[in-house]
Design an enzyme around this catalytic site. Structure first.
Site, mmCIF file in Angstrom:
data_model
loop_
_atom_site.group_PDB
_atom_site.id
_atom_site.type_symbol
_atom_site.label_atom_id
_atom_site.label_comp_id
_atom_site.label_asym_id
_atom_site.label_seq_id
_atom_site.Cartn_x
_atom_site.Cartn_y
_atom_site.Cartn_z
ATOM 1 C CD GLU A 128 -3.118 -0.722 0.151
ATOM 2 O OE1 GLU A 128 -2.795 -0.532 -1.033
ATOM 3 O OE2 GLU A 128 -4.298 -0.675 0.537
ATOM 4 C CB THR A 181 -5.323 6.497 -2.407
ATOM 5 O OG1 THR A 181 -6.155 5.493 -3.010
ATOM 6 C CG2 THR A 181 -5.468 6.399 -0.898
HETATM 7 N N1 HSE Z 1 -8.951 4.245 4.275
HETATM 8 C C1 HSE Z 1 -8.327 4.603 3.046
HETATM 9 C C2 HSE Z 1 -8.806 5.977 2.631
HETATM 10 C C3 HSE Z 1 -8.652 3.583 2.007
HETATM 11 O O1 HSE Z 1 -10.007 6.208 2.707
HETATM 12 O O2 HSE Z 1 -7.980 6.803 2.233
HETATM 13 C C4 HSE Z 1 -8.010 3.830 0.688
HETATM 14 O O3 HSE Z 1 -8.529 2.901 -0.240
#
Ligand code: HSE
Length: 313
Positions: A128, A181
């Site tokens: 990640e 992200t």
């Molecule tokens: N929890 C993370 C976010 C997940 O919302 O940024 C990313 O897929």
């Protein structure tokens, strides 16, 4: 055993109110990954898809995870991995997590099951970090454990809890736009007022209780987010209309899947989830935006050994 093929499922992170803590796994879509032990101390990566992902081990999500596992055990061998991604990168349904978790679980099988699932979550987080710069744990936890998961603490990961839940189906719509992200995290404030925090953790606790008790009304009331949605929803065209359409079609509730752009809704039956996805789809019918849609149950087992899937199909 020197070779294993696994299916690695898509996941929905946050589950609306549980930013970076809650997640669940979907039966559809999933990635297919075949891992082989090789004598050479190297990692070779081959993709059977058209996404143009990097194949340098340090820049590839699965490669980074495998590298961290080989380093951890001071291995005198390497890995060859073939990956067919069916989960589009940048979709918001855990594409990078599927690569990361699939690689970690497959490697663990070839290594004779030497690591716990929580240890595999730590390895998978390295993937990640390659994908988005943050060692996010919610998607990889749901992907490795299956079902609904709660990560109580993240530095380091402690207590990945599998949550009891009633029968639920997910309607997922993926508008074909790109949201990184890292960008979706950047639009969020670093600090929140106490009143906001109180509303948020009330919902998280209530959602977990609603899932455990099978109380669909409580689940519906708890699917409320004051932390991410207000800042991220502007990144997704027609977001409010999507939610309204999904709720009118019978969804319990829903919101942005992970960091988006996918939007998901939970429903009590597959039939309702189908109606929900159709209703959300109609919102985009009048636009130029193409979409992918999924109706899925909650995948119970997480990454699992595959027996019948050929790469590229
Ligand atoms: N929890 C993370 C976010 C997940 O919302 O940024 C990313 O897929």
């Amino acid at each position: 055993m020197d070779e294993i093929t696994v299916h690695s499922p898509a996941t929905v992170a946050n589950v609306v109110c549980g930013f970076d803590c809650l997640g669940f796994a979907l039966s559809e879509p999933f990635d297919v990954m075949t891992l082989r032990k090789i004598e050479q101390k190297t990692i070779r990566i081959k993709h059977h898809d058209d996404f143009g992902l990097p194949t340098h081990p340090g820049k590839n999500v699965a490669g980074a995870v495998l590298g961290s596992i080989l380093d951890n055990i001071d291995a005198d061998f390497g890995f060859d991995i073939e990956i067919t991604k069916r989960i589009k990168p940048g979709s918001g349904i855990g594409s990078s997590a599927a690569s990361a978790a699939g690689a970690a679980v497959a490697a663990n099988i070839l290594l004779g099951d030497r690591f716990s699932k929580s240890a595999l979550v730590e390895f998978a987080r390295n993937g990640e970090a390659v994908a988005c710069g943050s060692r996010i744990a919610d998607n990889v936890s749901a992907c490795i454990f299956g079902g609904f998961t709660l990560v109580r603490a993240t530095e380091p990961v402690a207590d990945v809890i599998s949550l009891d839940h009633p029968t639920l189906f997910a309607a997922v719509i993926h508008p074909q736009i790109e949201i990184k992200t890292a960008d979706a995290r950047a639009v969020m404030p670093r600090e929140f007022p106490l009143t906001t925090a109180v509303r948020q953790w009330g919902n998280v606790g209530a959602l977990v209780a609603g899932l455990a008790k099978g109380d669909y009304d409580l689940i519906a009331r708890s699917l409320e987010d004051f932390v991410a949605e207000p800042y991220r929803k502007n990144l997704i065209p027609h977001y409010d209309e999507l939610k309204t359409a999904g709720l009118q079609a019978g969804a319990l509730g829903g919101g942005i899947s992970g960091s988006g752009p996918s939007v998901f809704m939970l429903a009590r039956t597959r039939e309702i989830a189908g109606n929900v996805v159709n209703a959300m789809n109609r919102v985009y019918d009048k636009t130029e935006i193409a979409v992918n849609c999924y109706v899925s149950d909650v995948e119970k087992n997480g990454v699992r050994i595959a027996r019948d899937v050929i790469h590229g199909q």
